[in-house]
Design a protein around this motif. Structure first.
Motif, PDB file in Angstrom:
ATOM      1  N   ASP A 249       1.365   1.601  -6.984  1.00  0.00           N
ATOM      2  CA  ASP A 249       1.749   0.642  -5.952  1.00  0.00           C
ATOM      3  C   ASP A 249       0.774  -0.524  -6.024  1.00  0.00           C
TER       4      ASP A 249
ATOM      5  N   HIS B 241      11.843   2.109   2.204  1.00  0.00           N
ATOM      6  CA  HIS B 241      10.402   2.287   2.166  1.00  0.00           C
ATOM      7  C   HIS B 241       9.842   2.132   3.569  1.00  0.00           C
TER       8      HIS B 241
ATOM      9  N   GLY C 285       5.446   5.851   1.808  1.00  0.00           N
ATOM     10  CA  GLY C 285       4.168   5.136   1.941  1.00  0.00           C
ATOM     11  C   GLY C 285       2.961   6.038   1.781  1.00  0.00           C
ATOM     12  N   GLY C 286       1.815   5.533   2.268  1.00  0.00           N
ATOM     13  CA  GLY C 286       0.559   6.281   2.129  1.00  0.00           C
ATOM     14  C   GLY C 286       0.133   6.889   3.450  1.00  0.00           C
ATOM     15  N   GLY C 287      -1.178   7.000   3.614  1.00  0.00           N
ATOM     16  CA  GLY C 287      -1.701   7.578   4.857  1.00  0.00           C
ATOM     17  C   GLY C 287      -1.756   9.085   4.830  1.00  0.00           C
ATOM     18  N   ILE C 288      -1.776   9.686   3.646  1.00  0.00           N
ATOM     19  CA  ILE C 288      -1.971  11.138   3.575  1.00  0.00           C
ATOM     20  C   ILE C 288      -3.422  11.414   3.975  1.00  0.00           C
TER      21      ILE C 288
ATOM     22  N   ALA D 166      -1.686   3.989  -4.721  1.00  0.00           N
ATOM     23  CA  ALA D 166      -1.937   2.662  -4.126  1.00  0.00           C
ATOM     24  C   ALA D 166      -3.288   2.152  -4.605  1.00  0.00           C
TER      25      ALA D 166
ATOM     26  N   LYS E 162      -4.871  -0.585  -4.421  1.00  0.00           N
ATOM     27  CA  LYS E 162      -5.735  -1.457  -3.622  1.00  0.00           C
ATOM     28  C   LYS E 162      -6.917  -0.673  -3.046  1.00  0.00           C
TER      29      LYS E 162
ATOM     30  N   HIS F 263       5.698   2.434   5.529  1.00  0.00           N
ATOM     31  CA  HIS F 263       4.284   2.825   5.465  1.00  0.00           C
ATOM     32  C   HIS F 263       3.776   2.752   6.884  1.00  0.00           C
TER      33      HIS F 263
ATOM     34  N   THR G 176       4.094  -3.825  -3.055  1.00  0.00           N
ATOM     35  CA  THR G 176       4.168  -3.832  -1.588  1.00  0.00           C
ATOM     36  C   THR G 176       3.250  -4.907  -1.001  1.00  0.00           C
TER      37      THR G 176
ATOM     38  N   ARG H 294      11.675  -2.496   3.340  1.00  0.00           N
ATOM     39  CA  ARG H 294      10.636  -1.874   4.158  1.00  0.00           C
ATOM     40  C   ARG H 294      11.104  -1.862   5.604  1.00  0.00           C
TER      41      ARG H 294
ATOM     42  N   PRO I 138      -0.019   7.271  -1.831  1.00  0.00           N
ATOM     43  CA  PRO I 138      -1.354   7.553  -1.317  1.00  0.00           C
ATOM     44  C   PRO I 138      -2.418   6.738  -2.058  1.00  0.00           C
ATOM     45  N   GLY I 139      -3.400   6.260  -1.320  1.00  0.00           N
ATOM     46  CA  GLY I 139      -4.541   5.586  -1.920  1.00  0.00           C
ATOM     47  C   GLY I 139      -5.778   6.431  -1.682  1.00  0.00           C
ATOM     48  N   ARG I 140      -6.260   6.404  -0.433  1.00  0.00           N
ATOM     49  CA  ARG I 140      -7.500   7.090  -0.089  1.00  0.00           C
ATOM     50  C   ARG I 140      -7.509   8.566  -0.492  1.00  0.00           C
TER      51      ARG I 140
ATOM     52  N   TYR J 155     -11.430   3.083  -0.828  1.00  0.00           N
ATOM     53  CA  TYR J 155     -11.732   1.931   0.034  1.00  0.00           C
ATOM     54  C   TYR J 155     -13.196   1.522   0.130  1.00  0.00           C
TER      55      TYR J 155
END
Ligand SMILES: *Cc1c(COP(=O)(O)O)cnc(C)c1O
Length: 506
Positions: free
Chosen positions: A107, A219, A257-260, A86, A88, A221, A130, A176, A357-359, A464
């Protein structure tokens, strides 16, 4: 072999000595960070002179490591799996290149992000869009290129269908979903189609006007980091996938989605001690723990009312257990309703499991460095350390950056010995002209002093902190972003800082 008792304190310990919170919160540091800030400090000073303050230094090998750890867990459970980074969470294009080299997907959350990733050469099949708001031109880009669109609502569904009709192209989409049942209630989200609306939606999708939509996946998130909520959501998606397939949709992936979750801190004990002391200080009841840990007794989300604490910490859980690939493993190994594991249920259906995952994949991938411009004291004897940066340059929705910064002293110029080597305590403040412009709300101690020309390092800011909220108020230029090269002693400006505002279509 026994360890020598005379062994030198390790680099990280030395590095941390110059700055810590009233109660310390030691950062987890990557080896490249320790090397850079213990062995190459002259070089870092040169970079800040050259590129300005603050300077974001990023490192991409760690992204590759984080992605391969996730891949490895999935591989051991024979799950067809792909990470969609991700982006962003950080705008640097070096991360897109690194993800592409790992054969990962990306993403994208806006038209600019989407265009840039296409221009880097990522195959559209390895992209998902997304974006929370999808303009017509973004949807046209996705349809033309074949980027999968995660559909959030009915209006979006109609617009993408009409774009696809007009361009006479079919487009891969994912639905979604939200509103999953968990622990006896519905998980709330402002995004996605509520589970209850899915039967009607599926009926409507058979209308001819949607014939160019190629429904390939589901999907979701979810907010937060709870593994059990993901397990529940996967469990509730699987029967919908079965139903979709029965109705002739060639669904081949489930995207969770993310949030791992990840940890920024080394020690659970420091994190717990901080909050215990913070609560005591807010209540003012315990003499020993009565000194406030924060600027003007900021609660960090907690409120003290009539002798009791209300609210909850408004910060990321900077220390947590069950993170990264172990978290993923706990989900894949969990049992669904019929007694098989999630991994087995996914495999039995021949599905590809995707995540965004992003963070957490940016863990260990960057630092933000800023120069000290002044040190002054206020009438209470507290100090303000002014840095050449503003608070949007190291900020998320958390109330504070709950990781102790590092300090690299200014270069030794023999004719100007250090003036301030006495211990002081205070707060880092930034360049925006408001009373609230603090870079750290936690009070910090500088046991060897701090002075003009020293560098303050915010560790682990790639996810972030660098870009999510960065702004150009007062017309300050944005921070430059440099990529550490393999040898770890040279840098290159990231391509994002060469991108002109308006990109031409590709
Ligand atoms: C922000 C976002 C992500 C990334 O979340 P992380 O918490 O950084 O892993 C993934 N997918 C969607 C749809 C998002 O909005």
């Amino acid at each position: 072999m026994t360890l020598s008792t005379e062994s030198k304190p390790n680099a990280a310990v030395l590095l941390r000595r110059r700055c810590h919170g009233l109660l310390p919160l030691d950062a987890r540091l990557e080896e490249w960070m320790e090397n850079l800030f213990t062995q190459n400090t002259d070089t870092v000073h040169d970079w800040v002179k050259q590129f300005g303050s603050p300077l974001n230094i990023i490192e991409t090998n760690t992204l590759s490591r984080n992605i391969s750890e996730l891949n490895e867990i999935a591989r051991t459970m024979s799950v067809d799996f792909r990470v969609y980074f991700a982006r962003k969470a950080n705008k640097c294009l070096a991360f897109v290149d690194a993800a592409m080299n790992m054969n990962a997907g990306v993403d994208v959350a806006s038209e600019q992000e989407c265009l840039q990733v296409l221009q880097r050469g990522l195959p559209p099949a390895h992209m998902i869009c997304t974006a929370a708001i999808k303009s017509k031109s973004l949807l046209e880009l996705c349809v033309r290129q074949g980027v999968t669109v995660a559909i959030d609502n009915r209006d979006e569904l109609y617009v993408v269908a009409s774009v696809a009709r007009r361009l006479e192209k079919s487009v891969p989409i994912a639905l979604r979903l939200s509103g999953f049942e968990f622990a006896g209630s519905k998980l709330y989200s402002r995004f996605g189609f509520d589970l209850d609306s899915v039967p009607q939606l599926l009926d409507d999708l058979s209308e001819p006007k949607f014939e160019r939509l190629n429904l390939r996946g589901l999907h979701f998130h979810l907010d937060g980091y709870c593994a059990r909520q993901r397990i529940a959501a996967i469990d509730q998606c699987l029967p919908i996938i079965d139903l979709l397939r029965k109705r002739g949709h060639a669904v081949d992936f489930l995207d969770i989605g993310g949030g791992i979750p990840m940890s920024y801190l080394q020690h659970a004990s420091q994190w717990e001690a901080f909050w215990e002391h913070h609560r005591d200080a807010m209540l003012g009841k315990n003499k020993k723990n009565s000194e406030s840990l924060t600027y003007r007794e900021h609660g960090l989300g907690l409120l003290s009312i009539n002798g009791s604490i209300h609210g909850s910490p408004n910060v990321y859980p900077y220390f947590q257990t069950l993170v990264q690939s172990e978290w993923l493993k706990s989900i894949l190994a969990a049992e669904c309703e019929n007694g098989e594991t999630i991994a087995q249920a996914v495999n039995a259906r021949g599905l590809q499991l995707r995540c965004e995952p992003g963070r957490s994949v940016l863990d260990g991938c960057g630092v933000t460095v800023a120069r000290v411009e002044f040190v002054k004291s206020n009438p209470n004897g507290e100090h303000f350390i002014g840095l050449a940066m503003n608070r949007t340059q190291c900020r998320t929705s958390s109330d504070d950056f709950m990781v102790d910064p590092l300090v690299v002293p200014r270069l030794d110029e023999t004719d100007t010995p250090r003036r301030r080597d006495q211990p002081i305590a205070g707060y880092l403040v930034g360049a925006y002209c408001t009373e609230s412009e603090l870079l750290t709300l936690r009070k910090l101690k500088f046991p060897f002093g701090i002075e003009v020309g020293d560098l303050v390092i915010f560790p682990n800011t790639a996810g972030y902190f660098m870009h999510f909220l960065e702004s150009r108020s007062h017309q300050f230029p944005l921070a430059q972003n440099v990529v550490l090269n393999q040898a770890e002693t040279t840098i290159t400006l990231d391509a994002i800082d060469l991108v002109t505002e308006r990109l031409t279509d590709c």
